[in-house]
Design a protein around this motif. Structure first.
Motif, PDB file in Angstrom:
ATOM      1  N   TYR A   1       0.831  -1.194   0.000  1.00  0.00           N
ATOM      2  CA  TYR A   1       0.000   0.000   0.000  1.00  0.00           C
ATOM      3  C   TYR A   1       0.872   1.251   0.000  1.00  0.00           C
ATOM      4  O   TYR A   1       2.055   1.213   0.345  1.00  0.00           O
TER       5      TYR A   1
ATOM      6  N   ILE B   1      -4.359   0.602  -1.882  1.00  0.00           N
ATOM      7  CA  ILE B   1      -4.150  -0.660  -1.182  1.00  0.00           C
ATOM      8  C   ILE B   1      -4.276  -1.812  -2.160  1.00  0.00           C
ATOM      9  O   ILE B   1      -5.311  -1.982  -2.815  1.00  0.00           O
TER      10      ILE B   1
ATOM     11  N   SER C   1      -4.856   7.053  -0.435  1.00  0.00           N
ATOM     12  CA  SER C   1      -4.615   5.659  -0.081  1.00  0.00           C
ATOM     13  C   SER C   1      -4.774   4.772  -1.312  1.00  0.00           C
ATOM     14  O   SER C   1      -5.770   4.860  -2.025  1.00  0.00           O
TER      15      SER C   1
END
Length: 323
Positions: free
Chosen positions: A202, A220, A218
């Motif tokens: 990530y 991931i 973010s």
């Protein structure tokens, strides 16, 4: 009370009942960056009460490139407080005000990359006595969820999780030299089973450009093949949260291909606005987690961010499974 976005309640700022899973973790994390002093860092406590210890991390980035650091596993007997090994977190007013304090020795790393060999770094690095006293006050809404299904416990990372951008004031005292802090940062709180090896990779980017503008990006990747990738984040502008519906992160790495040095994020909001964000890592330390014969690299970079004519600071955290 700060605005809450998501399936959360003010009571979630407290501790939660200890789950039955061996890997149950409840953690709080705070980062802070003072742009005037080019000084920042992060503090984390992760209670692993069913395993009998907490994961404790204190990391301070100094303007001259040194990093002050420790990682410990102090013993705990329950999940009643965030208070272990000299690090303490207190909720003064749910969703609004929290206090973090640290009092103890930190390793002084003239070359922070020495932490790639933590055993040697802990044996050979000098120690400095450091006190940290910080007040974290809401600079935006609290956003996240009090729970979602991640499948089996050994594949879980954070079933319940929320974050919030914060205004941070206080002081860092380094062996009598007091540094007043007035800056910004981000906090997060998660609980549920956590295995650091559950996610293949990530990128987590936190940014603060002042009292009116912050961001979190973010990306991931759950599996090595990249068949499951979740991209998103938020912008917080003028106290209002804008979801990111897409995020692409690129980086320039050191010769080993693992330590990130520059970061580029292309993001798009739910309203269709596209932003290009450039980041330069000004301080970096490589960390690792080992469990069950597997080794996880977590690269932590204090980062100077630019978007348009705004300049801010924050953290770029890259996780990779390396063994």
């Amino acid at each position: 009370m700060a605005r809450i976005i998501g399936r959360l309640a003010p009571e979630d700022d407290g501790l939660h009942p200890l789950g039955p899973e061996p890997t149950f973790n409840e953690s709080m994390y705070f980062n802070f960056f003072d742009a005037r002093r080019a000084l920042g860092g992060f503090l984390r406590l992760g209670n692993r009460a069913n395993e009998g210890y907490a994961e404790l991390t204190v990391c301070l980035y100094l303007p001259d490139g040194r990093v002050l650091f420790t990682f410990q596993r102090p013993p705990i007997q329950g999940n009643a407080a965030f208070d272990a090994g000299g690090l303490r977190f207190e909720v003064l007013e749910p969703t609004e005000r929290l206090r973090t304090t640290w009092d103890g020795p930190l390793l002084e790393l003239a070359d922070p990359r020495a932490m790639a060999d933590p055993g040697r770094a802990f044996r050979e690095s000098p120690k400095r006595r450091v006190r940290v006293e910080l007040l974290h006050e809401a600079a935006g809404p609290m956003y996240g969820s009090a729970g979602h299904d991640e499948g089996p416990a050994d594949q879980a990372f954070a079933r319940a999780h929320y974050e919030q951008h914060m205004h941070v004031t206080g002081a860092v005292d380094l062996e009598g030299a007091r540094h007043e802090i007035d800056g910004y940062g981000l906090r997060d709180h998660s609980w549920g089973p956590r295995t650091w090896q559950a996610i293949h990779a990530y990128e987590w980017l936190t940014m603060n450009f002042g009292p009116d503008f912050g961001a979190m990006v973010s990306v991931i990747q759950r599996d090595p093949e990249g068949t499951t990738v979740r991209r998103g984040g938020v912008l917080v502008r003028g106290g209002e949260l804008e979801p990111l519906v897409d995020a692409r992160v690129e980086a320039d790495f050191a010769a080993n291909g693992l330590y990130h040095e520059k970061v580029r994020a292309l993001v798009r909001t739910a309203k269709g606005e596209a932003l290009s964000i450039e980041g330069e890592v000004t301080g970096f330390i490589p960390l690792r987690n080992r469990r069950g014969g597997r080794v996880t690299h977590i690269g932590e970079g204090m980062t100077r961010w630019r978007v348009g004519d705004r300049v801010g600071y924050g953290l770029s955290e890259f996780l990779r499974q390396v063994e």
